[in-house]
Write a protein that holds these residues in place. Structure first.
Motif, PDB file in Angstrom:
ATOM      1  N   GLU A  46      13.107 -67.570  47.459  1.00 40.45           N
ATOM      2  CA  GLU A  46      12.360 -68.831  47.462  1.00 40.45           C
ATOM      3  C   GLU A  46      10.858 -68.573  47.537  1.00 40.45           C
ATOM      4  N   ALA A  47      10.454 -67.599  48.353  1.00 41.63           N
ATOM      5  CA  ALA A  47       9.031 -67.266  48.453  1.00 41.63           C
ATOM      6  C   ALA A  47       8.512 -66.721  47.122  1.00 41.63           C
ATOM      7  N   LEU A  48       9.330 -65.955  46.444  1.00 40.62           N
ATOM      8  CA  LEU A  48       8.967 -65.411  45.138  1.00 40.62           C
ATOM      9  C   LEU A  48       8.789 -66.543  44.124  1.00 40.62           C
ATOM     10  N   ILE A  49       9.723 -67.470  44.092  1.00 41.24           N
ATOM     11  CA  ILE A  49       9.617 -68.600  43.167  1.00 41.24           C
ATOM     12  C   ILE A  49       8.402 -69.451  43.513  1.00 41.24           C
ATOM     13  N   LYS A  50       8.180 -69.669  44.803  1.00 37.80           N
ATOM     14  CA  LYS A  50       6.997 -70.424  45.233  1.00 37.80           C
ATOM     15  C   LYS A  50       5.731 -69.729  44.738  1.00 37.80           C
ATOM     16  N   GLY A  51       5.695 -68.413  44.827  1.00 42.82           N
ATOM     17  CA  GLY A  51       4.545 -67.667  44.332  1.00 42.82           C
ATOM     18  C   GLY A  51       4.350 -67.843  42.841  1.00 42.82           C
ATOM     19  N   MET A  52       5.448 -67.871  42.085  1.00 39.89           N
ATOM     20  CA  MET A  52       5.339 -68.077  40.637  1.00 39.89           C
ATOM     21  C   MET A  52       4.818 -69.474  40.322  1.00 39.89           C
ATOM     22  N   MET A 104      10.925 -76.865  46.062  1.00 41.72           N
ATOM     23  CA  MET A 104      10.063 -75.774  45.613  1.00 41.72           C
ATOM     24  C   MET A 104       9.154 -76.217  44.480  1.00 41.72           C
ATOM     25  N   LEU A 105       9.541 -77.263  43.781  1.00 45.06           N
ATOM     26  CA  LEU A 105       8.714 -77.763  42.686  1.00 45.06           C
ATOM     27  C   LEU A 105       7.718 -78.824  43.140  1.00 45.06           C
TER      28      LEU A 105
END
Length: 170
Positions: A46-52, A104-105
């Motif tokens: 989730e942190a990775l996706i948030k970073g993207m 997250m979006l």
């Protein structure tokens, strides 16, 4: 390993193999680092996706700031066309599709709201400006799925027509 390189690896993995392949182990492998090295920067998927998602927003804000146009909508159009021409839109499709979690979006939804409302009342014709911004969204959507649909000639013609909408009537 820099954070951008990890985000690049995650985006490449999404483009190549889809959202089901997005695991921390797969991203670490693609980036050529240990899973621990990845976890140092991104503690979870989730942190990775948030970073993207955050990087996508920052990238578009930078494109907007780089546009020489006078009005916000002209800069929005210019940034959109720059993103289409550079192939950056593919990233948007894969990252938003990968999240699977509406929370997250939330930052992306907030940015979209900002981009569509910012300085709208200051435009010579707010309705025409809104139409151009919405046309940009359609262009984003189509170009995200198949960038070959928009040739340079098509984009030039579209840009001319949309910019003409923004000119106040004589």
């Amino acid at each position: 390993m820099r954070r951008d390189e990890l985000l690049d690896a995650a985006e490449e993995l999404l483009c190549d193999q889809g959202s089901t392949a997005l695991t921390l182990a797969a991203v670490a492998d693609r980036a050529g680092v240990s899973k621990g090295g990845l976890l140092y920067h991104y503690a979870s998927k989730e942190a990775l996706i948030k970073g993207m998602v955050e990087r996508l927003i920052d990238d578009f804000d930078e494109l907007m700031a780089a546009q020489p146009d006078e009005s916000y909508t002209e800069r929005y159009l210019g940034a959109t066309l720059a993103a289409v021409r550079s192939g950056r839109l593919r990233r948007w499709a894969v990252v938003t599709g990968a999240s699977g979690n509406l929370l997250m979006l939330a930052p992306l939804r907030e940015a979209m709201s900002r981009w569509h409302r910012e300085e709208l009342g200051e435009e010579p014709d707010p309705l025409a400006a809104q139409i151009v911004r919405l046309a940009c969204e359609g262009l984003w959507d189509v170009a995200s799925h198949d960038p070959r649909l928009n040739t340079d000639a098509d984009l030039q013609a579209l840009e001319g027509r949309l910019r003409a909408l923004l000119k106040p009537p004589a």
